[in-house]
Design a protein around this motif. Sequence first.
Motif, short mmCIF file in Angstrom:
data_model
loop_
_atom_site.label_atom_id
_atom_site.label_comp_id
_atom_site.label_asym_id
_atom_site.label_seq_id
_atom_site.Cartn_x
_atom_site.Cartn_y
_atom_site.Cartn_z
N VAL A 153 27.46 37.73 43.11
CA VAL A 153 27.63 36.57 42.22
C VAL A 153 26.48 35.59 42.43
CG1 VAL A 153 29.05 34.52 41.79
CG2 VAL A 153 30.14 36.75 42.01
N GLU A 161 22.48 35.17 34.87
CA GLU A 161 23.20 36.18 34.11
C GLU A 161 24.69 36.03 34.37
OE1 GLU A 161 21.74 39.99 35.24
OE2 GLU A 161 20.00 39.85 33.90
N VAL A 162 25.51 36.50 33.43
CA VAL A 162 26.95 36.56 33.67
C VAL A 162 27.19 37.58 34.78
CG1 VAL A 162 29.19 37.20 32.72
CG2 VAL A 162 27.58 35.90 31.34
N PRO A 163 27.84 37.16 35.89
CA PRO A 163 27.99 38.06 37.04
C PRO A 163 28.65 39.38 36.69
CG PRO A 163 28.58 35.83 37.66
CD PRO A 163 28.39 35.83 36.17
N VAL A 165 30.66 41.00 38.31
CA VAL A 165 32.07 41.05 38.68
C VAL A 165 32.98 40.74 37.49
CG1 VAL A 165 32.33 38.64 39.43
CG2 VAL A 165 33.66 40.41 40.54
N LEU A 166 32.43 40.08 36.45
CA LEU A 166 33.22 39.76 35.26
C LEU A 166 33.08 40.81 34.18
CD1 LEU A 166 32.59 35.95 34.77
CD2 LEU A 166 34.60 37.08 35.68
N GLN A 167 32.14 41.73 34.34
CA GLN A 167 31.87 42.65 33.24
C GLN A 167 32.73 43.89 33.27
OE1 GLN A 167 27.63 42.91 33.30
NE2 GLN A 167 27.38 40.79 32.66
N ARG A 168 32.55 44.74 32.29
CA ARG A 168 33.56 45.74 31.99
C ARG A 168 33.81 46.78 33.08
NH1 ARG A 168 35.67 45.57 27.07
NH2 ARG A 168 36.31 47.71 26.98
N GLU A 169 32.75 47.27 33.74
CA GLU A 169 33.04 48.30 34.76
C GLU A 169 33.73 47.67 35.96
OE1 GLU A 169 29.53 47.92 34.42
OE2 GLU A 169 29.08 49.36 32.84
N LEU A 170 34.55 48.45 36.60
CA LEU A 170 35.30 47.95 37.75
C LEU A 170 34.35 47.55 38.87
CD1 LEU A 170 38.18 50.55 37.83
CD2 LEU A 170 38.17 48.25 36.88
N ALA A 172 35.41 44.34 41.31
CA ALA A 172 36.24 43.74 42.36
C ALA A 172 37.33 44.70 42.83
CB ALA A 172 36.86 42.44 41.85
N HIS A 218 36.71 51.34 32.68
CA HIS A 218 36.88 49.89 32.67
C HIS A 218 38.32 49.55 32.34
CE1 HIS A 218 36.73 50.40 28.38
NE2 HIS A 218 35.59 51.03 28.51
N ALA A 219 38.66 48.33 32.67
CA ALA A 219 39.99 47.85 32.33
C ALA A 219 40.06 47.64 30.82
CB ALA A 219 40.27 46.55 33.06
#
Lengths: 226, 226, 226
Positions: A153, A161-163, A165-170, A172, A218-219
């Motif tokens: 992060v 950049e948007v971290p 940890v927030l993006q589509r692939e798993l 966290a 991804h979720a």
Amino acid sequence: MVANPHLPVLLDLLGVFAAAVAGAFAGLRKGLDLVGILVIAVASSLGGGMIRDALIGATPVAAISDWRYFAVALGATAAVLSVTSRRMSDSKLKSAIEEVRGRAVRLDRIALVADALTLGLFAVSGTLKALNYHLPVFQAALLGTVTATGGGVVRDVLVNEVPMVLQRELYAVPAFVGGLLFALLERHGFVVQGYLAAAGSVVITAAIRLVAVWRDWHAPRPGAVA
Amino acid sequence: MVANPHLPVLLDLLGVFAAAVAGAFAGLRKGLDLVGILVIAVASSLGGGMIRDALIGATPVAAISDWRYFAVALGATAAVLSVTSRRMSDSKLKSAIEEVRGRAVRLDRIALVADALTLGLFAVSGTLKALNYHLPVFQAALLGTVTATGGGVVRDVLVNEVPMVLQRELYAVPAFVGGLLFALLERHGFVVQGYLAAAGSVVITAAIRLVAVWRDWHAPRPGAVA
Amino acid sequence: MVANPHLPVLLDLLGVFAAAVAGAFAGLRKGLDLVGILVIAVASSLGGGMIRDALIGATPVAAISDWRYFAVALGATAAVLSVTSRRMSDSKLKSAIEEVRGRAVRLDRIALVADALTLGLFAVSGTLKALNYHLPVFQAALLGTVTATGGGVVRDVLVNEVPMVLQRELYAVPAFVGGLLFALLERHGFVVQGYLAAAGSVVITAAIRLVAVWRDWHAPRPGAVA
């Protein structure tokens, strides 16, 4: 609790190495100069552990008080720079654009593996340090997740950049799974000493992360829930 | 100093709930997937308290060592997702664009109220914790302001936006006013026990914030000063 | 170790003043309102010291527990606003665009000097505090570098810019050089009391930084290495 007193520091230093490699590649991709690359590699490789130690009160934090942390981050950055600059001079004859494209793909692949290993190493080291500070299993895995994702992060926020940890692939999720697995193994004495549990948990975390990227796991988005 | 020992944790958990609701809506608005929404809800609801505890040395920080913090953040996120996805399926017949627009307005309104309540709850909980650590009234209100605005800054930085605390409507000011009010009430014994002072300060903080947004109150720009 | 007990706080408060001036100018340049300017000036001037104190466990952190830190940040912001708004009214006859352009150049110059002084003051104050917490010379200089660059990173991240510490002109390097110089002077007793060593190290740090900007010194990019 853990038989070997060197295990926490060993995991941390391996994590710093992997994180500094991933950070140096992020700096290269952003076109930073040598100092900028060093700063981002150091900040992202030491950041997660600093946050962890400040949150549990293990102060002065190890990343400052133990000189090996900085030395390993510096060494990893130097290694990345020497390898990438040698490659660049080997390929003088290729056109500049092709070379940059080819390198970008290779760099992304190395950075991805380094990042997955970082995730596993810091998830386990954070969990272990939390257990040594007498936190219960679940909370220890939570601190492991914070440690594992914190440095990334810091890196992503620094380069604006948007971290990840927030993006589509798993991202966290594997860290939490790996931390929880390690904490349960430790607590229930399934291992004679910590190395095996640690290595297994690191590998499983990194593997879940890499498979998630390669197979584009991804979720679901909330829209798909209804 | 405060009659009831449950008050700090109660304020914190209510603050975590409201902050996780606001965070989950921010994640929905950004189009994140379920894990991304959970990460941003957890990070923004636990972030302010983590910063507070690290700054005063209350370690291991409560948001890690007390499992209820994470559980409340998770529950609030699940509640937001179940409500928003049910609504979405109820409105199947509407055109997609209209629905998204209508929902966006409603979501923004709920998120705004949740955010204002977060501000009040964390301003008071941060001030109270600082008083319990023997900081004077003014400094306690300052820590309350850091606690109240910290989680929102984490949220906005994670999604790569300029934090709300810097933008035109009043944000840090109500938190400081509410924290100072509570600290003065506590210190001068205007209340038999802390609940009334706490509830009043929370409501006043949230009300100032909401009125500031609805009436578009804001501080003048420096250009207008001359 | 250091003869005069007032030196750490004196360095810190001067650093807070310089950092708040630089932060207020950053807020002005971004077109923030008065509260936004105050928030960014306070966050960036107190942020580096907060990070430093949390990392070494000097809690409650001085920036919260000592009211002078906030007061100095507030005073510096008020000074910047009163000077810039007076100038603005003096120049009523000029066209708006020319004036804004002219002011922007002057503001950038003042902000740059304030930023360089911040770098020097916090590099030395962070190093000194680390020495007082019994960290060795190298680690003390590292904490000085974190202190010196931390507030600027907070400021740049808040206004959503890639932090200066990653950009081409030298930024972290002068801080580390100044911190190391001060730590070595202190440790080897070259000075009767700390003031001279501190002042010299601050000036050298700020000078390296300013010369780096004015002469456009920077580290090479990796491409140039091959």
